[in-house]
Design a protein around this motif. Structure first.
Motif, PDB file in Angstrom:
ATOM      1  N   LEU A 153       0.762  -1.127   0.010  1.00 49.68           N
ATOM      2  CA  LEU A 153       0.179   0.072   0.145  1.00 49.68           C
ATOM      3  C   LEU A 153       0.887   1.220  -0.111  1.00 49.68           C
ATOM      4  O   LEU A 153       0.422   2.306  -0.492  1.00 49.68           O
ATOM      5  CB  LEU A 153      -1.029   0.008   1.240  1.00 49.68           C
ATOM      6  N   MET A 154       2.163   1.195   0.276  1.00 47.82           N
ATOM      7  CA  MET A 154       3.035   2.385   0.471  1.00 47.82           C
ATOM      8  C   MET A 154       3.298   2.792  -0.837  1.00 47.82           C
ATOM      9  O   MET A 154       3.716   3.891  -1.097  1.00 47.82           O
ATOM     10  CB  MET A 154       4.056   2.177   1.203  1.00 47.82           C
ATOM     11  N   ALA A 202       2.775   7.348   7.941  1.00 54.06           N
ATOM     12  CA  ALA A 202       3.946   7.871   8.937  1.00 54.06           C
ATOM     13  C   ALA A 202       4.576   6.913   9.947  1.00 54.06           C
ATOM     14  O   ALA A 202       5.692   6.904  10.262  1.00 54.06           O
ATOM     15  CB  ALA A 202       3.434   9.187   9.716  1.00 54.06           C
ATOM     16  N   GLU A 203       3.697   5.989  10.451  1.00 53.11           N
ATOM     17  CA  GLU A 203       3.995   4.988  11.392  1.00 53.11           C
ATOM     18  C   GLU A 203       4.699   4.082  10.763  1.00 53.11           C
ATOM     19  O   GLU A 203       5.831   3.431  11.393  1.00 53.11           O
ATOM     20  CB  GLU A 203       2.819   4.547  12.363  1.00 53.11           C
ATOM     21  N   PHE A 204       4.589   3.698   9.334  1.00 54.12           N
ATOM     22  CA  PHE A 204       5.364   2.504   8.579  1.00 54.12           C
ATOM     23  C   PHE A 204       6.584   3.282   8.378  1.00 54.12           C
ATOM     24  O   PHE A 204       7.648   2.512   8.395  1.00 54.12           O
ATOM     25  CB  PHE A 204       4.470   2.378   7.635  1.00 54.12           C
ATOM     26  N   LYS A 205       6.816   4.647   8.004  1.00 55.87           N
ATOM     27  CA  LYS A 205       8.120   5.130   7.819  1.00 55.87           C
ATOM     28  C   LYS A 205       9.041   5.055   9.080  1.00 55.87           C
ATOM     29  O   LYS A 205      10.176   4.704   9.146  1.00 55.87           O
ATOM     30  CB  LYS A 205       7.962   6.525   7.242  1.00 55.87           C
ATOM     31  N   LYS A 206       8.320   5.410  10.177  1.00 52.50           N
ATOM     32  CA  LYS A 206       9.212   5.455  11.349  1.00 52.50           C
ATOM     33  C   LYS A 206       9.671   3.857  11.629  1.00 52.50           C
ATOM     34  O   LYS A 206      10.762   3.483  12.094  1.00 52.50           O
ATOM     35  CB  LYS A 206       8.067   5.813  12.558  1.00 52.50           C
ATOM     36  N   ALA A 240      13.642   2.772  11.897  1.00 46.44           N
ATOM     37  CA  ALA A 240      14.144   1.947  13.039  1.00 46.44           C
ATOM     38  C   ALA A 240      14.692   0.712  12.589  1.00 46.44           C
ATOM     39  O   ALA A 240      15.878   0.228  13.279  1.00 46.44           O
ATOM     40  CB  ALA A 240      12.900   1.730  14.006  1.00 46.44           C
ATOM     41  N   LEU A 241      14.145  -0.034  11.824  1.00 47.55           N
ATOM     42  CA  LEU A 241      14.694  -1.362  11.356  1.00 47.55           C
ATOM     43  C   LEU A 241      16.121  -1.280  10.718  1.00 47.55           C
ATOM     44  O   LEU A 241      17.114  -1.799  10.887  1.00 47.55           O
ATOM     45  CB  LEU A 241      13.864  -1.968  10.516  1.00 47.55           C
TER      46      LEU A 241
END
Length: 97
Positions: free
Chosen positions: A23-24, A81-85, A89-90
């Motif tokens: 979806l991104m 936004a949360e997926f990018k963060k 982080a990974l």
């Protein structure tokens, strides 16, 4: 601050990670497309999309196309936004030496 602070538990499962990844890079994807791309069963995909919807990371639209039900999914601003963060982080965790 811990290097795992921004790893989001909602994305822990590979199916959820896959849904968000698809979806991104696409405006939307329908149920059939996600099922085929991820190799998921109907029930498995349904439960993971519900979890992402509950977290308000994706939105679900139901419609009819040529009298057949069609469910399509897209990310929300919060989900993006949360997926990018999470991905950042990974990457930091992987690159940590």
């Amino acid at each position: 601050m811990s290097i795992i602070n921004n790893i989001n538990k909602v994305f822990d499962h590979r199916i959820r990670l896959g849904i968000m990844s698809v979806l991104m890079v696409n405006e939307f994807a329908d149920f059939k497309t996600l099922k085929e791309l991820l190799g998921a069963t109907d029930g498995n995909l349904a439960s993971h999309t519900k979890a992402l919807e509950k977290a308000e990371y994706i939105k679900i639209e139901k419609q009819f196309i040529e009298r057949k039900p069609n469910t399509r999914y897209s990310t929300t601003k919060l989900g993006q936004a949360e997926f990018k963060k999470h991905i950042n982080a990974l990457e930091k965790l992987i690159n940590k030496q």
